[in-house]
Motif scaffolding. Structure first.
Motif, PDB file in Angstrom:
ATOM      1  N   VAL A 152      16.989  21.111  93.926  1.00  0.00           N
ATOM      2  CA  VAL A 152      17.358  19.832  93.491  1.00  0.00           C
ATOM      3  C   VAL A 152      18.692  19.618  92.788  1.00  0.00           C
ATOM      4  O   VAL A 152      19.695  18.797  92.617  1.00  0.00           O
ATOM      5  CB  VAL A 152      16.137  19.268  92.421  1.00  0.00           C
ATOM      6  N   LEU A 153      18.808  20.758  91.566  1.00  0.00           N
ATOM      7  CA  LEU A 153      19.902  20.784  90.945  1.00  0.00           C
ATOM      8  C   LEU A 153      21.308  20.812  91.744  1.00  0.00           C
ATOM      9  O   LEU A 153      22.266  20.354  91.378  1.00  0.00           O
ATOM     10  CB  LEU A 153      19.856  22.043  89.947  1.00  0.00           C
ATOM     11  N   ALA A 154      20.948  21.560  92.905  1.00  0.00           N
ATOM     12  CA  ALA A 154      22.100  21.737  93.898  1.00  0.00           C
ATOM     13  C   ALA A 154      22.554  20.299  94.504  1.00  0.00           C
ATOM     14  O   ALA A 154      23.701  19.904  94.533  1.00  0.00           O
ATOM     15  CB  ALA A 154      21.859  22.856  94.747  1.00  0.00           C
ATOM     16  N   LYS A 155      21.641  19.463  94.623  1.00  0.00           N
ATOM     17  CA  LYS A 155      21.839  18.077  95.440  1.00  0.00           C
ATOM     18  C   LYS A 155      22.669  17.227  94.456  1.00  0.00           C
ATOM     19  O   LYS A 155      23.544  16.740  94.566  1.00  0.00           O
ATOM     20  CB  LYS A 155      20.492  17.692  95.511  1.00  0.00           C
ATOM     21  N   VAL A 156      22.013  17.456  92.933  1.00  0.00           N
ATOM     22  CA  VAL A 156      22.674  16.615  91.880  1.00  0.00           C
ATOM     23  C   VAL A 156      24.277  16.839  91.722  1.00  0.00           C
ATOM     24  O   VAL A 156      25.092  16.063  91.810  1.00  0.00           O
ATOM     25  CB  VAL A 156      21.843  16.513  90.670  1.00  0.00           C
ATOM     26  N   THR A 157      24.536  18.281  91.564  1.00  0.00           N
ATOM     27  CA  THR A 157      25.809  18.758  91.183  1.00  0.00           C
ATOM     28  C   THR A 157      26.788  18.506  92.427  1.00  0.00           C
ATOM     29  O   THR A 157      28.022  18.092  92.406  1.00  0.00           O
ATOM     30  CB  THR A 157      25.925  20.010  90.840  1.00  0.00           C
ATOM     31  N   ALA A 202      24.286   7.500  93.763  1.00  0.00           N
ATOM     32  CA  ALA A 202      24.154   8.343  94.643  1.00  0.00           C
ATOM     33  C   ALA A 202      23.186   9.124  94.232  1.00  0.00           C
ATOM     34  O   ALA A 202      22.106   9.597  94.932  1.00  0.00           O
ATOM     35  CB  ALA A 202      25.373   9.085  95.473  1.00  0.00           C
ATOM     36  N   VAL A 203      23.164   9.833  93.100  1.00  0.00           N
ATOM     37  CA  VAL A 203      22.026  10.484  92.338  1.00  0.00           C
ATOM     38  C   VAL A 203      20.832   9.728  92.121  1.00  0.00           C
ATOM     39  O   VAL A 203      19.806  10.348  92.463  1.00  0.00           O
ATOM     40  CB  VAL A 203      22.734  11.195  91.217  1.00  0.00           C
ATOM     41  N   GLN A 204      21.115   8.584  91.755  1.00  0.00           N
ATOM     42  CA  GLN A 204      19.547   7.599  91.690  1.00  0.00           C
ATOM     43  C   GLN A 204      18.872   7.382  92.728  1.00  0.00           C
ATOM     44  O   GLN A 204      17.720   7.333  92.613  1.00  0.00           O
ATOM     45  CB  GLN A 204      20.259   6.461  90.917  1.00  0.00           C
TER      46      GLN A 204
END
Length: 223
Positions: A152-157, A202-204
């Protein structure tokens, strides 16, 4: 020396700032202050009012309670600050009486001898472009709730990086209520606000993100 353009001043209150944001800011070395900012940029003037993360070691970070402060920057003198109470019976009465004296003084002086309210004669005021909030460049504090799953963190960054946004600080804290969730807190490098808006949309949209994303501008104030 520019015309007043109150309708172009961006304003944002403090209603969305939570106790959690204040605590995270402290952990990261910041205080949250409600600032009014007037700044000259290459494209025009930035005029805005909003909550701001400022470093703890900056003078204005220590202005609390009923105290107010005005900080200005000179090309050679650097930062200077005027500090005093902005509320209470004494300070309020002082301001009212000062205004009355100014009005009386102005009505008894020849027009050509009066000191202009803004320090400039009307014919010396100039029009100047005021840039929209989407055009400013700043660092940002971002807080969001996410599923505490691998990747998940990788997707956000990755989504932030796609908009050219680098992460300067990152903090992840497991939820006390639900061990399947976590709070992500980030401080970005300086970026254009429109780029951040694009990235946060995009993150939301990620399924792993719960609730609204909190964003607060960060200003080092010359620190």
């Amino acid at each position: 020396g520019i015309e007043l353009q109150f309708n172009k001043v961006y304003t944002e209150g403090i209603s969305k700032v939570t106790a959690e944001d204040i605590q995270f800011a402290l952990q990261l070395g910041y205080e949250i202050k409600h600032l009014g900012v007037a700044k000259r940029t290459d494209n025009g003037f930035s005029l805005r009012v909003h909550p701001t993360l400022v470093p703890k070691d900056v003078l204005i970070a220590n202005v609390s309670g009923v105290m107010n402060a005005v900080m200005a920057y000179g090309n050679h003198v650097g930062p200077t600050m005027y500090y005093g109470p902005g509320a209470g019976s004494g300070p309020t009465a002082s301001s009212v009486v000062a205004d009355i004296i100014d009005v009386i003084r102005a009505t008894h002086q020849p027009k050509e001898d009066r000191v202009p309210a803004l320090g400039f004669k009307p014919d010396q005021m100039q029009s100047a472009p005021v840039i929209g909030i989407e055009e400013i460049e700043a660092a940002y504090y971002i807080r969001c709730f996410a599923k505490d799953h691998a990747g998940v963190l990788a997707k956000v960054t990755s989504l932030l990086a796609n908009s050219g946004i680098n992460i300067e600080l990152l903090h992840q804290e497991p939820s006390k209520e639900n061990h399947d969730d976590a709070t992500l807190v980030m401080i970005t490098d300086v970026t254009k606000e429109s780029s951040l808006d694009e990235a946060l949309i995009a993150v939301q949209s990620l399924d792993e993100i719960d609730g609204d994303i909190m964003r607060i501008r960060v200003d080092s104030l010359g620190a």
